[in-house]
Design a protein around this motif. Sequence first.
Motif, PDB file in Angstrom:
ATOM      1  N   ARG A   1      19.376   1.989 -20.037  1.00 19.55           N
ATOM      2  CA  ARG A   1      19.041   3.096 -19.140  1.00 19.55           C
ATOM      3  C   ARG A   1      19.793   2.955 -17.817  1.00 19.55           C
ATOM      4  N   ARG A   2      19.898   1.734 -17.312  1.00 21.46           N
ATOM      5  CA  ARG A   2      20.621   1.504 -16.067  1.00 21.46           C
ATOM      6  C   ARG A   2      22.133   1.667 -16.260  1.00 21.46           C
TER       7      ARG A   2
ATOM      8  N   THR B   1      15.045   3.565  -9.336  1.00 24.92           N
ATOM      9  CA  THR B   1      13.804   2.868  -9.681  1.00 24.92           C
ATOM     10  C   THR B   1      13.202   2.387  -8.362  1.00 24.92           C
TER      11      THR B   1
ATOM     12  N   TYR C   1      13.907  -7.992 -14.303  1.00 26.06           N
ATOM     13  CA  TYR C   1      13.278  -6.660 -14.409  1.00 26.06           C
ATOM     14  C   TYR C   1      13.822  -5.872 -15.599  1.00 26.06           C
ATOM     15  N   LEU C   2      15.124  -5.938 -15.777  1.00 27.36           N
ATOM     16  CA  LEU C   2      15.736  -5.227 -16.904  1.00 27.36           C
ATOM     17  C   LEU C   2      15.679  -6.172 -18.112  1.00 27.36           C
ATOM     18  N   ASN C   3      14.452  -6.426 -18.562  1.00 25.72           N
ATOM     19  CA  ASN C   3      14.251  -7.497 -19.537  1.00 25.72           C
ATOM     20  C   ASN C   3      14.190  -7.010 -20.984  1.00 25.72           C
ATOM     21  N   THR C   4      14.521  -5.737 -21.203  1.00 25.48           N
ATOM     22  CA  THR C   4      14.655  -5.268 -22.593  1.00 25.48           C
ATOM     23  C   THR C   4      15.986  -4.518 -22.700  1.00 25.48           C
ATOM     24  N   GLU C   5      16.503  -4.428 -23.908  1.00 27.46           N
ATOM     25  CA  GLU C   5      17.782  -3.741 -24.125  1.00 27.46           C
ATOM     26  C   GLU C   5      17.664  -2.279 -23.701  1.00 27.46           C
ATOM     27  N   GLU C   6      16.492  -1.680 -23.954  1.00 29.55           N
ATOM     28  CA  GLU C   6      16.287  -0.274 -23.592  1.00 29.55           C
ATOM     29  C   GLU C   6      16.412  -0.080 -22.069  1.00 29.55           C
ATOM     30  N   LYS C   7      15.766  -0.970 -21.311  1.00 30.06           N
ATOM     31  CA  LYS C   7      15.844  -0.867 -19.840  1.00 30.06           C
ATOM     32  C   LYS C   7      17.274  -1.075 -19.355  1.00 30.06           C
ATOM     33  N   ARG C   8      17.951  -2.025 -19.963  1.00 24.29           N
ATOM     34  CA  ARG C   8      19.336  -2.304 -19.538  1.00 24.29           C
ATOM     35  C   ARG C   8      20.227  -1.094 -19.817  1.00 24.29           C
TER      36      ARG C   8
END
Length: 257
Positions: free
Chosen positions: A207-208, A152, A198-205
Amino acid sequence: MRLQNKVALITGAGGGIGKETALLFAAEGASVVCVDYNAGPNEEVAAAINAAGGKAIAVKADVSKAADCEAMVKAAEDTYGKLNIIFNNAGISHADDDDAITTSEEVWDLTFQINVKGVFLGCKYGIPALRRAGGGSIINTASFVAILGAATPQLAYTASKGAVLSMSRELSAIHAREGIRVNALCPGPLYTELLMKYLNTEEKRQRRLVHIPMGRFGQAKEIAYAALYLASEESSFVTGSEFLVDGGITAAYTTPL
Ligand code: NAD
C-alpha cells in the motif's frame, strides 16, 4: 578518501541510517564518534569500524538530555582533538502516534523531546566545537513528511520533522559566515527497523509502495551516501537545503496532475 582528517559525530549510530553512515564515514577516512542511547549495538558499530582499521569510539548518550549532549561533544574533542561534522540523526516514531484526537500528550512530548530537542541540543553543544575547528558541516535528519505530511496519521512525528527542517534553515543562515553549513536531510520511506515495525505485512508495505515512483523502499546506505556528500567538501556551497532522498515520492505529490 572523502573525509580524510575529519572528525564526525553521529547520533543514532546503533542502527539504521546512523549505523550505515558511521561505517561509510569511517571507510572514507573520518574518525567517528558513534552516539546512541542503546549501548550494545552502538558499541558493536564502533568495534566493527576499529576491527576494519578505522577509528571510532562509542558514547552512550540520550540526545534529549543536555548533559549527555555536552558529554558527547566533549568526548569527540577529548579523543580526537576537534569536531568537524555533526550528524543529528537519532529519532523515534512512536507506535501510539496518531491523529490530533488520538495522540496523547505523553507521545507528543516524547517525540518532540527526542526528535526536536535532540537536534537543538546537538547544535547547542556542537556548534561551539565546530567554531573551534574553524567551521564544519551539520546534517539534521528530517523526513519527506516535513514537506508533504503523512497519509497515515503520525502527527507528532510529522510536526517534529517540520521543526527540524525549519530549525536547520534558520541555523544555516545564522552560521553561514562562520563556515558552518547546516542542511536537513529528508529521507523517503526506508527499509529500516523504524518503518518496518509498522509496515509489518506485505499488504501494508505494498500500500505504501504505490505512492513511491521508484516502487521500492530506500536502503539506509542510500541515505548514508547523501550524508557523505553533505559532510564532505564536495558540498561546500550547499547550506540550508532540504536534501530529499526519497525515490521521487515528494515530486509525485507536488507535481500537478
Ligand atoms: P532506527 O530506529 O533504525 O535507528 C535510530 C537509532 O536512533 C537507534 O539506534 C536508536 O537507538 C537511536 N535513538 C533513538 N532515540 C535516541 C535518543 N534519545 N538518544 C540517542 N539515540 C537514540 O531508525 P532510522 O530509520 O535509521 O532513522 C534515523 C533517522 O531517520 C530518524 O531521525 C528518523 O526519524 C529518520 N527517518 C527515517 C525514515 C525511515 O523510513 N526509516 C524516513 C525518514 C526519516
